[in-house]
Write a protein that holds these residues in place. Structure first.
Motif, PDB file in Angstrom:
ATOM      1  N   GLU A  27      -0.705   3.227   6.454  1.00  0.00           N
ATOM      2  CA  GLU A  27      -0.094   2.041   7.054  1.00  0.00           C
ATOM      3  C   GLU A  27      -0.035   0.911   6.023  1.00  0.00           C
ATOM      4  OE1 GLU A  27      -2.896   3.426   8.238  1.00  0.00           O
ATOM      5  OE2 GLU A  27      -2.003   4.724   9.767  1.00  0.00           O
ATOM      6  N   GLU A  28      -1.118   0.797   5.267  1.00  0.00           N
ATOM      7  CA  GLU A  28      -1.150  -0.272   4.258  1.00  0.00           C
ATOM      8  C   GLU A  28      -0.053  -0.063   3.222  1.00  0.00           C
ATOM      9  OE1 GLU A  28      -4.837  -0.709   1.891  1.00  0.00           O
ATOM     10  OE2 GLU A  28      -3.440  -1.371   0.341  1.00  0.00           O
TER      11      GLU A  28
ATOM     12  N   ALA B 180       3.303  -0.992   4.667  1.00  0.00           N
ATOM     13  CA  ALA B 180       3.470  -2.443   4.708  1.00  0.00           C
ATOM     14  C   ALA B 180       3.768  -2.986   3.311  1.00  0.00           C
ATOM     15  CB  ALA B 180       2.203  -3.094   5.268  1.00  0.00           C
TER      16      ALA B 180
ATOM     17  N   ARG C 299       7.353  -2.427   2.405  1.00  0.00           N
ATOM     18  CA  ARG C 299       8.220  -3.396   3.077  1.00  0.00           C
ATOM     19  C   ARG C 299       8.203  -4.731   2.340  1.00  0.00           C
ATOM     20  NH1 ARG C 299       6.267  -1.049   7.767  1.00  0.00           N
ATOM     21  NH2 ARG C 299       4.618  -2.613   7.986  1.00  0.00           N
ATOM     22  N   LYS C 300       7.012  -5.176   1.948  1.00  0.00           N
ATOM     23  CA  LYS C 300       6.899  -6.444   1.236  1.00  0.00           C
ATOM     24  C   LYS C 300       7.658  -6.421  -0.078  1.00  0.00           C
ATOM     25  CE  LYS C 300       2.262  -7.621   2.850  1.00  0.00           C
ATOM     26  NZ  LYS C 300       0.873  -7.741   2.388  1.00  0.00           N
TER      27      LYS C 300
END
Length: 429
Positions: A12-13, A16, A19-20
RNA sequence: GGAGGGAUGGGUGAGUGGUUGAAACCGGCGGUCUUGAAAACCGCUGUACGGGAAACCGUACCGGGGGUUCGAAUCCCUCUCCCUCCGCCA
Protein backbone atom coordinates in the motif's frame (compact mmCIF):
# COMPACT_ATOMS: atom_id res chain seq x y z
CA UNK A 1 15.89 -0.70 -7.31
CA UNK A 2 13.75 -1.15 -4.27
CA UNK A 3 14.20 -4.08 -1.93
CA UNK A 4 11.75 -6.74 -3.13
CA UNK A 5 11.07 -7.91 0.43
CA UNK A 6 10.22 -4.33 1.37
CA UNK A 7 7.86 -3.95 -1.58
CA UNK A 8 6.18 -7.24 -0.66
CA UNK A 9 5.56 -6.10 2.89
CA UNK A 10 4.58 -2.50 2.09
CA UNK A 11 2.43 -2.76 -1.01
CA UNK A 12 0.00 0.00 0.00
CA UNK A 13 2.84 2.35 0.86
CA UNK A 14 4.51 1.75 -2.50
CA UNK A 15 1.22 2.30 -4.29
CA UNK A 16 0.75 5.62 -2.49
CA UNK A 17 4.33 6.55 -3.32
CA UNK A 18 3.75 5.89 -7.02
CA UNK A 19 0.66 8.11 -6.95
CA UNK A 20 2.64 10.92 -5.34
CA UNK A 21 5.21 10.59 -8.09
CA UNK A 22 2.48 10.79 -10.73
CA UNK A 23 3.77 7.43 -11.94
CA UNK A 24 1.41 4.89 -13.40
CA UNK A 25 2.57 1.47 -12.35
CA UNK A 26 0.46 -1.57 -11.58
CA UNK A 27 2.02 -3.53 -8.74
CA UNK A 28 -0.32 -6.51 -9.04
CA UNK A 29 1.71 -8.44 -11.67
CA UNK A 30 4.82 -8.05 -9.56
CA UNK A 31 2.99 -9.18 -6.44
CA UNK A 32 1.54 -12.23 -8.17
CA UNK A 33 4.85 -13.25 -9.73
CA UNK A 34 6.63 -12.85 -6.42
CA UNK A 35 4.07 -14.96 -4.57
CA UNK A 36 4.31 -17.77 -7.10
CA UNK A 37 8.07 -17.56 -7.08
CA UNK A 38 8.32 -17.91 -3.33
CA UNK A 39 6.06 -20.96 -3.33
CA UNK A 40 8.06 -22.50 -6.17
CA UNK A 41 11.41 -21.93 -4.52
CA UNK A 42 10.24 -23.64 -1.38
CA UNK A 43 9.03 -26.70 -3.31
CA UNK A 44 12.19 -26.80 -5.34
CA UNK A 45 14.41 -26.77 -2.30
CA UNK A 46 12.47 -29.62 -0.78
CA UNK A 47 12.74 -31.78 -3.89
CA UNK A 48 16.42 -30.98 -4.32
CA UNK A 49 16.95 -32.11 -0.76
CA UNK A 50 15.39 -35.47 -1.62
CA UNK A 51 17.61 -35.81 -4.64
CA UNK A 52 20.72 -34.88 -2.73
CA UNK A 53 19.92 -37.52 -0.13
CA UNK A 54 19.48 -40.14 -2.83
CA UNK A 55 22.78 -39.22 -4.45
CA UNK A 56 24.47 -39.55 -1.11
CA UNK A 57 23.09 -43.06 -0.67
CA UNK A 58 24.16 -44.01 -4.18
CA UNK A 59 27.66 -42.83 -3.42
CA UNK A 60 27.72 -44.88 -0.24
CA UNK A 61 26.47 -48.02 -2.00
CA UNK A 62 28.94 -47.64 -4.86
CA UNK A 63 31.80 -47.30 -2.43
CA UNK A 64 30.75 -50.43 -0.52
CA UNK A 65 30.92 -52.40 -3.78
CA UNK A 66 28.58 -55.07 -2.49
CA UNK A 67 26.59 -57.06 -5.02
CA UNK A 68 23.21 -56.70 -3.35
CA UNK A 69 23.79 -52.97 -3.07
CA UNK A 70 24.00 -52.74 -6.82
CA UNK A 71 20.31 -53.34 -7.39
CA UNK A 72 19.39 -50.83 -4.70
CA UNK A 73 21.67 -48.23 -6.22
CA UNK A 74 20.04 -48.82 -9.57
CA UNK A 75 16.59 -48.22 -8.10
CA UNK A 76 17.73 -45.09 -6.35
CA UNK A 77 19.28 -43.75 -9.52
CA UNK A 78 16.02 -44.31 -11.36
CA UNK A 79 14.10 -42.44 -8.69
CA UNK A 80 16.59 -39.58 -8.80
CA UNK A 81 16.33 -39.48 -12.56
CA UNK A 82 12.58 -39.23 -12.30
CA UNK A 83 12.80 -36.44 -9.71
CA UNK A 84 15.09 -34.50 -11.95
CA UNK A 85 13.04 -34.83 -15.10
CA UNK A 86 9.53 -34.64 -13.70
CA UNK A 87 9.80 -32.52 -10.59
CA UNK A 88 12.91 -30.37 -10.72
CA UNK A 89 13.40 -29.38 -14.33
CA UNK A 90 9.85 -28.08 -14.92
CA UNK A 91 10.07 -26.04 -11.74
CA UNK A 92 13.47 -24.65 -12.66
CA UNK A 93 12.17 -23.62 -16.05
CA UNK A 94 9.19 -21.94 -14.47
CA UNK A 95 11.45 -20.21 -11.95
CA UNK A 96 13.67 -18.83 -14.72
CA UNK A 97 10.58 -17.61 -16.48
CA UNK A 98 9.31 -15.87 -13.34
CA UNK A 99 12.69 -14.24 -12.67
CA UNK A 100 12.85 -12.95 -16.23
CA UNK A 101 9.33 -11.56 -15.93
CA UNK A 102 9.98 -9.89 -12.57
CA UNK A 103 13.28 -8.25 -13.39
CA UNK A 104 12.02 -5.48 -15.70
CA UNK A 105 9.13 -4.74 -13.33
CA UNK A 106 11.48 -4.29 -10.41
CA UNK A 107 13.94 -2.27 -12.49
CA UNK A 108 11.18 0.08 -13.66
CA UNK A 109 9.96 0.88 -10.17
CA UNK A 110 11.19 4.35 -9.16
CA UNK A 111 12.84 5.21 -5.86
CA UNK A 112 10.85 6.15 -2.78
CA UNK A 113 10.90 9.90 -2.07
CA UNK A 114 12.37 10.88 1.29
CA UNK A 115 9.72 11.53 3.92
CA UNK A 116 10.15 15.33 3.90
CA UNK A 117 9.87 15.74 0.13
CA UNK A 118 6.92 18.03 -0.62
CA UNK A 119 4.00 16.46 -2.42
CA UNK A 120 3.12 17.98 -5.73
CA UNK A 121 1.61 17.52 -9.16
CA UNK A 122 4.18 19.25 -11.33
CA UNK A 123 7.32 21.35 -11.28
CA UNK A 124 5.05 24.23 -10.23
CA UNK A 125 4.95 22.62 -6.81
CA UNK A 126 8.70 22.64 -6.24
CA UNK A 127 9.58 24.64 -3.16
CA UNK A 128 12.03 27.50 -3.20
CA UNK A 129 14.18 27.19 -0.10
CA UNK A 130 16.92 29.71 -0.71
CA UNK A 131 17.80 32.66 -2.86
CA UNK A 132 21.30 34.04 -3.32
CA UNK A 133 22.36 37.23 -5.04
CA UNK A 134 20.32 39.94 -6.64
CA UNK A 135 19.49 39.89 -10.36
CA UNK A 136 21.38 42.75 -11.89
CA UNK A 137 19.49 45.86 -13.03
CA UNK A 138 20.37 46.69 -16.61
CA UNK A 139 20.18 50.23 -17.94
CA UNK A 140 19.75 48.69 -21.37
CA UNK A 141 17.78 45.79 -22.79
CA UNK A 142 19.83 42.65 -22.02
CA UNK A 143 20.29 40.31 -24.97
CA UNK A 144 19.90 36.56 -25.04
CA UNK A 145 23.09 34.52 -25.27
CA UNK A 146 22.41 33.46 -28.86
CA UNK A 147 22.38 37.10 -29.95
CA UNK A 148 25.47 37.93 -27.93
CA UNK A 149 27.23 34.79 -29.13
CA UNK A 150 26.53 35.63 -32.74
CA UNK A 151 27.53 39.28 -32.39
CA UNK A 152 30.80 38.40 -30.67
CA UNK A 153 31.56 35.53 -33.01
CA UNK A 154 32.01 33.12 -30.11
CA UNK A 155 29.03 30.87 -30.78
CA UNK A 156 28.30 29.44 -34.23
CA UNK A 157 25.06 27.49 -34.33
CA UNK A 158 24.70 27.64 -38.08
CA UNK A 159 27.91 25.75 -38.70
CA UNK A 160 27.02 23.28 -35.96
CA UNK A 161 23.72 22.59 -37.69
CA UNK A 162 25.59 21.85 -40.90
CA UNK A 163 27.98 19.49 -39.15
CA UNK A 164 25.58 17.69 -36.85
CA UNK A 165 22.08 19.10 -37.00
CA UNK A 166 19.94 20.88 -34.49
CA UNK A 167 20.92 21.13 -30.84
CA UNK A 168 24.65 21.22 -31.39
CA UNK A 169 27.05 24.12 -31.01
CA UNK A 170 30.40 25.26 -32.32
CA UNK A 171 32.21 27.57 -29.93
CA UNK A 172 34.89 29.81 -31.37
CA UNK A 173 37.82 31.72 -29.94
CA UNK A 174 37.03 33.28 -26.59
CA UNK A 175 33.78 31.30 -26.56
CA UNK A 176 35.63 27.99 -26.61
CA UNK A 177 38.12 29.39 -24.15
CA UNK A 178 35.33 30.44 -21.78
CA UNK A 179 33.93 26.92 -21.72
CA UNK A 180 37.35 25.50 -20.85
CA UNK A 181 38.01 28.22 -18.29
CA UNK A 182 34.74 27.47 -16.52
CA UNK A 183 35.45 23.74 -16.41
CA UNK A 184 38.99 24.24 -15.15
CA UNK A 185 37.83 26.66 -12.52
CA UNK A 186 35.15 24.25 -11.29
CA UNK A 187 37.51 21.27 -11.16
CA UNK A 188 40.12 23.29 -9.29
CA UNK A 189 37.53 24.48 -6.80
CA UNK A 190 36.16 21.00 -6.06
CA UNK A 191 39.51 19.25 -5.92
CA UNK A 192 41.36 21.91 -3.92
CA UNK A 193 38.64 23.28 -1.65
CA UNK A 194 35.98 20.59 -1.42
CA UNK A 195 38.05 17.40 -1.24
CA UNK A 196 36.94 15.64 -4.41
CA UNK A 197 39.24 13.32 -6.32
CA UNK A 198 39.45 14.23 -9.99
CA UNK A 199 38.49 11.41 -12.34
CA UNK A 200 38.71 11.21 -16.11
CA UNK A 201 36.23 8.46 -16.96
CA UNK A 202 35.14 6.89 -20.25
CA UNK A 203 32.40 8.73 -22.11
CA UNK A 204 31.10 5.40 -23.41
CA UNK A 205 29.77 2.87 -20.96
CA UNK A 206 28.04 -0.50 -21.19
CA UNK A 207 24.43 -1.21 -20.39
CA UNK A 208 25.28 -2.71 -16.99
CA UNK A 209 26.63 0.65 -15.85
CA UNK A 210 23.52 2.43 -17.08
CA UNK A 211 21.34 -0.10 -15.34
CA UNK A 212 23.33 0.52 -12.17
CA UNK A 213 22.51 4.21 -12.04
CA UNK A 214 18.94 3.78 -13.30
CA UNK A 215 19.00 5.13 -16.87
CA UNK A 216 18.30 1.63 -18.17
CA UNK A 217 16.08 -0.10 -18.91
CA UNK A 218 13.47 2.63 -18.61
CA UNK A 219 15.10 5.59 -20.34
CA UNK A 220 16.90 3.98 -23.27
CA UNK A 221 15.10 6.43 -25.55
CA UNK A 222 16.88 9.40 -23.98
CA UNK A 223 20.31 7.95 -24.76
CA UNK A 224 22.58 7.64 -27.76
CA UNK A 225 23.67 4.08 -28.41
CA UNK A 226 26.56 2.86 -30.51
CA UNK A 227 25.61 0.50 -33.24
CA UNK A 228 26.73 -3.12 -33.06
CA UNK A 229 28.15 -2.90 -29.59
CA UNK A 230 26.88 -2.63 -26.06
CA UNK A 231 28.25 0.89 -25.67
CA UNK A 232 26.27 4.03 -24.95
CA UNK A 233 27.27 7.67 -24.77
CA UNK A 234 26.99 8.84 -21.19
CA UNK A 235 24.13 11.27 -20.48
CA UNK A 236 26.00 12.44 -17.37
CA UNK A 237 29.26 11.59 -15.61
CA UNK A 238 27.09 10.37 -12.75
CA UNK A 239 27.02 7.06 -14.65
CA UNK A 240 30.76 6.31 -14.81
CA UNK A 241 31.52 8.04 -11.49
CA UNK A 242 28.94 6.11 -9.48
CA UNK A 243 29.79 2.89 -11.28
CA UNK A 244 33.43 3.38 -10.33
CA UNK A 245 32.30 1.75 -7.11
CA UNK A 246 30.01 -0.90 -8.61
CA UNK A 247 30.54 -4.34 -7.16
CA UNK A 248 32.80 -2.99 -4.44
CA UNK A 249 32.65 -3.23 -0.70
CA UNK A 250 34.10 0.01 0.62
CA UNK A 251 35.72 0.58 3.98
CA UNK A 252 33.29 2.50 6.19
CA UNK A 253 36.05 4.72 7.56
CA UNK A 254 36.82 5.92 4.01
CA UNK A 255 33.28 7.22 3.47
CA UNK A 256 32.15 9.51 2.09
CA UNK A 257 34.15 8.97 -1.08
CA UNK A 258 33.96 12.12 -3.18
CA UNK A 259 34.82 12.18 -6.87
CA UNK A 260 34.43 14.73 -9.63
CA UNK A 261 34.81 14.68 -13.38
CA UNK A 262 34.52 17.01 -16.33
CA UNK A 263 32.95 15.14 -19.22
CA UNK A 264 30.87 15.63 -22.29
CA UNK A 265 27.26 14.49 -21.84
CA UNK A 266 25.00 13.24 -24.60
CA UNK A 267 21.23 13.28 -24.53
CA UNK A 268 18.81 12.59 -27.30
CA UNK A 269 16.18 14.58 -25.34
CA UNK A 270 13.42 12.60 -26.98
CA UNK A 271 10.16 14.34 -26.32
CA UNK A 272 11.67 17.75 -25.82
CA UNK A 273 10.61 19.02 -29.23
CA UNK A 274 9.73 22.66 -29.15
CA UNK A 275 11.38 23.27 -25.79
CA UNK A 276 14.26 25.74 -25.72
CA UNK A 277 14.75 25.58 -29.45
CA UNK A 278 16.79 28.77 -29.54
CA UNK A 279 20.28 29.00 -28.18
CA UNK A 280 22.19 26.33 -26.33
CA UNK A 281 20.09 25.69 -23.22
CA UNK A 282 19.16 22.22 -24.43
CA UNK A 283 21.79 20.42 -26.48
CA UNK A 284 22.45 16.87 -27.61
CA UNK A 285 26.01 17.32 -26.43
CA UNK A 286 27.13 19.49 -23.55
CA UNK A 287 29.76 19.49 -20.86
CA UNK A 288 29.29 19.13 -17.19
CA UNK A 289 31.42 18.94 -14.08
CA UNK A 290 29.82 16.27 -11.97
CA UNK A 291 30.08 15.59 -8.24
CA UNK A 292 29.48 12.14 -6.77
CA UNK A 293 29.61 10.99 -3.18
CA UNK A 294 29.31 7.49 -1.78
CA UNK A 295 28.10 7.85 1.80
CA UNK A 296 27.11 5.96 4.89
CA UNK A 297 23.31 5.90 5.18
CA UNK A 298 23.34 7.82 8.45
CA UNK A 299 25.39 10.60 6.86
CA UNK A 300 23.89 10.81 3.40
CA UNK A 301 21.47 13.66 4.01
CA UNK A 302 24.14 15.77 5.68
CA UNK A 303 26.35 14.90 2.71
CA UNK A 304 23.62 16.02 0.31
CA UNK A 305 23.67 19.44 1.99
CA UNK A 306 27.46 19.53 1.64
CA UNK A 307 27.37 18.50 -1.99
CA UNK A 308 24.73 21.10 -2.78
CA UNK A 309 26.81 23.78 -1.08
CA UNK A 310 29.82 22.62 -3.14
CA UNK A 311 27.79 23.24 -6.30
CA UNK A 312 26.48 26.57 -4.95
CA UNK A 313 30.06 27.66 -4.28
CA UNK A 314 30.64 27.68 -8.04
CA UNK A 315 27.80 30.10 -8.64
CA UNK A 316 28.78 32.25 -5.68
CA UNK A 317 32.37 32.50 -6.88
CA UNK A 318 31.08 33.51 -10.30
CA UNK A 319 28.70 35.93 -8.57
CA UNK A 320 25.72 34.57 -10.43
CA UNK A 321 22.33 35.03 -8.74
CA UNK A 322 20.54 31.75 -8.13
CA UNK A 323 17.88 30.06 -6.10
CA UNK A 324 17.66 26.59 -4.60
CA UNK A 325 14.53 24.56 -5.26
CA UNK A 326 13.50 21.40 -3.47
CA UNK A 327 11.81 19.19 -6.01
CA UNK A 328 8.35 17.91 -5.20
CA UNK A 329 7.36 14.26 -5.51
CA UNK A 330 6.09 14.69 -9.06
CA UNK A 331 9.29 16.30 -10.36
CA UNK A 332 11.72 13.99 -8.60
CA UNK A 333 14.00 11.90 -10.83
CA UNK A 334 13.52 8.16 -11.15
CA UNK A 335 16.50 7.18 -8.98
CA UNK A 336 16.35 10.03 -6.50
CA UNK A 337 14.90 10.14 -2.99
CA UNK A 338 15.49 13.86 -2.61
CA UNK A 339 16.73 16.49 -5.03
CA UNK A 340 17.74 20.12 -4.86
CA UNK A 341 17.85 22.00 -8.14
CA UNK A 342 20.05 25.06 -8.44
CA UNK A 343 18.52 27.60 -10.78
CA UNK A 344 20.63 30.44 -12.10
CA UNK A 345 19.24 33.79 -13.18
CA UNK A 346 19.31 34.36 -16.93
CA UNK A 347 18.67 38.00 -17.86
CA UNK A 348 18.05 37.05 -21.50
CA UNK A 349 15.06 34.96 -20.42
CA UNK A 350 14.16 36.94 -17.31
CA UNK A 351 13.95 33.59 -15.54
CA UNK A 352 15.74 31.22 -13.20
CA UNK A 353 16.88 28.14 -15.11
CA UNK A 354 18.24 24.86 -13.86
CA UNK A 355 22.03 24.70 -13.79
CA UNK A 356 22.54 21.91 -11.26
CA UNK A 357 20.59 19.04 -9.80
CA UNK A 358 21.79 17.48 -6.56
CA UNK A 359 20.29 14.21 -5.46
CA UNK A 360 20.48 11.60 -2.75
CA UNK A 361 19.59 8.25 -4.28
CA UNK A 362 19.92 6.48 -0.93
CA UNK A 363 20.47 2.76 -1.62
CA UNK A 364 18.48 2.70 -4.87
CA UNK A 365 21.52 2.77 -7.16
CA UNK A 366 23.71 0.94 -4.66
CA UNK A 367 21.36 -2.03 -4.82
CA UNK A 368 21.39 -2.02 -8.63
CA UNK A 369 25.14 -1.51 -8.90
CA UNK A 370 25.98 -3.52 -5.77
CA UNK A 371 27.88 -0.84 -3.89
CA UNK A 372 28.45 -1.82 -0.28
CA UNK A 373 30.42 -0.74 2.72
CA UNK A 374 31.62 -2.47 5.85
CA UNK A 375 33.47 -1.45 9.00
CA UNK A 376 36.95 -2.82 9.52
CA UNK A 377 36.62 -5.38 6.75
CA UNK A 378 34.45 -7.61 8.90
CA UNK A 379 30.85 -8.07 9.90
CA UNK A 380 27.91 -7.69 7.58
CA UNK A 381 28.22 -5.35 4.65
CA UNK A 382 25.43 -2.90 3.86
CA UNK A 383 24.39 -0.97 0.80
CA UNK A 384 25.94 2.48 0.71
CA UNK A 385 24.06 5.60 -0.27
CA UNK A 386 24.94 7.32 -3.55
CA UNK A 387 24.70 11.05 -4.18
CA UNK A 388 25.28 13.06 -7.30
CA UNK A 389 25.04 16.62 -8.42
CA UNK A 390 26.18 18.90 -11.19
CA UNK A 391 28.94 21.14 -10.02
CA UNK A 392 27.80 22.67 -12.37
CA UNK A 393 26.60 22.30 -15.96
CA UNK A 394 29.37 24.03 -17.87
CA UNK A 395 27.32 24.88 -20.95
CA UNK A 396 24.66 26.57 -18.88
CA UNK A 397 27.28 28.35 -16.77
CA UNK A 398 28.61 29.68 -20.07
CA UNK A 399 25.15 31.06 -20.86
CA UNK A 400 24.82 32.54 -17.38
CA UNK A 401 28.18 34.30 -17.55
CA UNK A 402 27.53 35.65 -21.03
CA UNK A 403 24.06 36.94 -20.22
CA UNK A 404 24.75 38.24 -16.70
CA UNK A 405 28.05 39.91 -17.54
CA UNK A 406 27.01 41.51 -20.82
CA UNK A 407 27.68 45.22 -21.21
CA UNK A 408 25.84 47.91 -23.15
CA UNK A 409 28.28 47.50 -26.05
CA UNK A 410 27.56 43.73 -26.09
CA UNK A 411 31.00 42.89 -24.73
CA UNK A 412 31.26 40.37 -21.89
CA UNK A 413 33.10 41.28 -18.73
CA UNK A 414 34.91 38.20 -17.41
CA UNK A 415 34.15 37.35 -13.75
CA UNK A 416 37.11 37.93 -11.46
CA UNK A 417 37.74 34.24 -10.65
CA UNK A 418 37.83 33.27 -14.33
CA UNK A 419 40.35 35.89 -15.43
CA UNK A 420 43.43 33.76 -14.65
CA UNK A 421 41.86 30.99 -16.74
CA UNK A 422 40.78 33.31 -19.55
CA UNK A 423 43.82 35.47 -19.81
CA UNK A 424 41.53 38.43 -20.54
CA UNK A 425 39.15 40.72 -18.73
CA UNK A 426 36.60 41.13 -21.42
CA UNK A 427 35.31 39.43 -24.53
CA UNK A 428 34.85 41.92 -27.35
CA UNK A 429 34.17 41.55 -31.02
C1' G B 1 41.45 -8.51 -36.59
C1' G B 2 44.60 -13.54 -35.85
C1' A B 3 46.82 -17.33 -32.27
C1' G B 4 47.29 -19.08 -27.43
C1' G B 5 46.65 -18.99 -21.84
C1' G B 6 43.67 -17.99 -17.65
C1' A B 7 39.21 -16.75 -14.10
C1' U B 8 38.44 -21.09 -7.27
C1' G B 9 36.84 -18.13 -0.38
C1' G B 10 39.52 -11.28 2.39
C1' G B 11 44.60 -12.51 -0.34
C1' U B 12 48.07 -16.28 -2.59
C1' G B 13 46.95 -20.94 -4.44
C1' A B 14 45.56 -26.82 -4.54
C1' G B 15 41.67 -29.60 -6.37
C1' U B 16 41.38 -37.84 -9.28
C1' G B 17 32.94 -36.67 -11.19
C1' G B 18 30.68 -39.23 -5.18
C1' U B 19 30.57 -36.98 3.30
C1' U B 20 34.43 -30.78 -1.21
C1' G B 21 31.61 -25.27 1.17
C1' A B 22 36.04 -26.62 -1.00
C1' A B 23 43.48 -28.52 0.93
C1' A B 24 47.54 -25.52 2.32
C1' C B 25 49.55 -20.87 3.39
C1' C B 26 48.82 -15.62 4.49
C1' G B 27 45.54 -12.29 6.71
C1' G B 28 41.61 -11.66 10.58
C1' C B 29 39.38 -13.12 15.45
C1' G B 30 39.75 -15.78 20.19
C1' G B 31 42.88 -18.42 23.58
C1' U B 32 47.58 -20.45 26.00
C1' C B 33 52.28 -18.40 27.36
C1' U B 34 54.23 -13.15 28.91
C1' U B 35 54.96 -7.60 33.55
C1' G B 36 53.60 -5.96 28.39
C1' A B 37 54.52 -6.97 23.33
C1' A B 38 56.59 -10.19 19.74
C1' A B 39 57.44 -15.23 18.64
C1' A B 40 55.51 -20.06 19.26
C1' C B 41 51.39 -23.21 19.90
C1' C B 42 45.88 -24.32 19.91
C1' G B 43 41.05 -23.16 18.12
C1' C B 44 37.70 -20.32 15.11
C1' U B 45 37.18 -17.67 10.56
C1' G B 46 32.38 -17.11 3.15
C1' U B 47 27.76 -15.16 1.19
C1' A B 48 22.55 -15.12 -0.06
C1' C B 49 17.80 -17.07 0.60
C1' G B 50 14.11 -20.26 3.22
C1' G B 51 12.47 -22.65 8.01
C1' G B 52 13.10 -22.08 13.46
C1' A B 53 12.33 -18.51 19.77
C1' A B 54 17.15 -20.51 19.56
C1' A B 55 20.68 -24.32 18.96
C1' C B 56 20.43 -25.51 14.35
C1' C B 57 18.46 -27.45 9.68
C1' G B 58 17.79 -26.92 4.41
C1' U B 59 18.84 -24.88 -0.66
C1' A B 60 22.05 -22.33 -3.86
C1' C B 61 26.79 -20.29 -4.99
C1' C B 62 34.24 -22.22 -7.37
C1' G B 63 33.60 -15.48 -13.72
C1' G B 64 27.97 -15.50 -16.33
C1' G B 65 24.52 -18.76 -18.94
C1' G B 66 23.30 -23.60 -20.85
C1' G B 67 24.22 -28.96 -21.27
C1' U B 68 25.92 -34.22 -19.97
C1' U B 69 25.18 -37.27 -15.36
C1' C B 70 21.68 -40.68 -10.27
C1' G B 71 25.45 -36.93 -8.75
C1' A B 72 29.67 -31.40 -11.58
C1' A B 73 34.56 -26.71 -8.93
C1' U B 74 35.94 -31.19 -11.82
C1' C B 75 33.39 -33.29 -18.47
C1' C B 76 31.01 -30.51 -22.92
C1' C B 77 29.02 -25.87 -25.31
C1' U B 78 28.64 -20.68 -25.10
C1' C B 79 29.28 -15.63 -23.41
C1' U B 80 32.09 -11.99 -20.68
C1' C B 81 36.51 -10.30 -18.69
C1' C B 82 41.89 -10.56 -17.92
C1' C B 83 46.93 -11.92 -19.65
C1' U B 84 50.76 -13.18 -23.62
C1' C B 85 52.25 -13.03 -28.78
C1' C B 86 51.26 -11.23 -33.97
C1' G B 87 48.90 -7.50 -37.17
C1' C B 88 46.84 -2.50 -37.45
C1' C B 89 46.85 2.20 -35.18
C1' A B 90 46.51 7.75 -31.89
Amino acid sequence: MLDLAYVREHLEEIEAMLRKRQTRFDLEPLRALDAERRKLVRELEEIRQQRNQISEQVARLKRAKETEGHARAEALMNESRRLGAEEIKPREDRLNHLDAAMEPLLLNLPNRPYASVPEGWSSEDNVEIKRWGEPRRFDFEPLAHWDLGLQLGILDLETAARLSGARFAVYRGAGARLERALANFMLDLHTRKHGYQEILPPALVNSAALRGTGQLPKFAGDLFKCEASDLWLIPTAEVPLTNLFAGQTLEAADLPRSVTAWTPCFRSEAGSYGKDVRGIIRQHQFQKVELVKISRPEDSYADLERLTLDAEAVLQALELPYRVMELCTADLGFSSAKTYDLEVWLPGQQAYREISSCSNCEDFQARRANIRYRAGGKGKSHYAHTLNGSGVAVGRAWIAVVENYQQADSSILIPEVLRPYMGMERITR
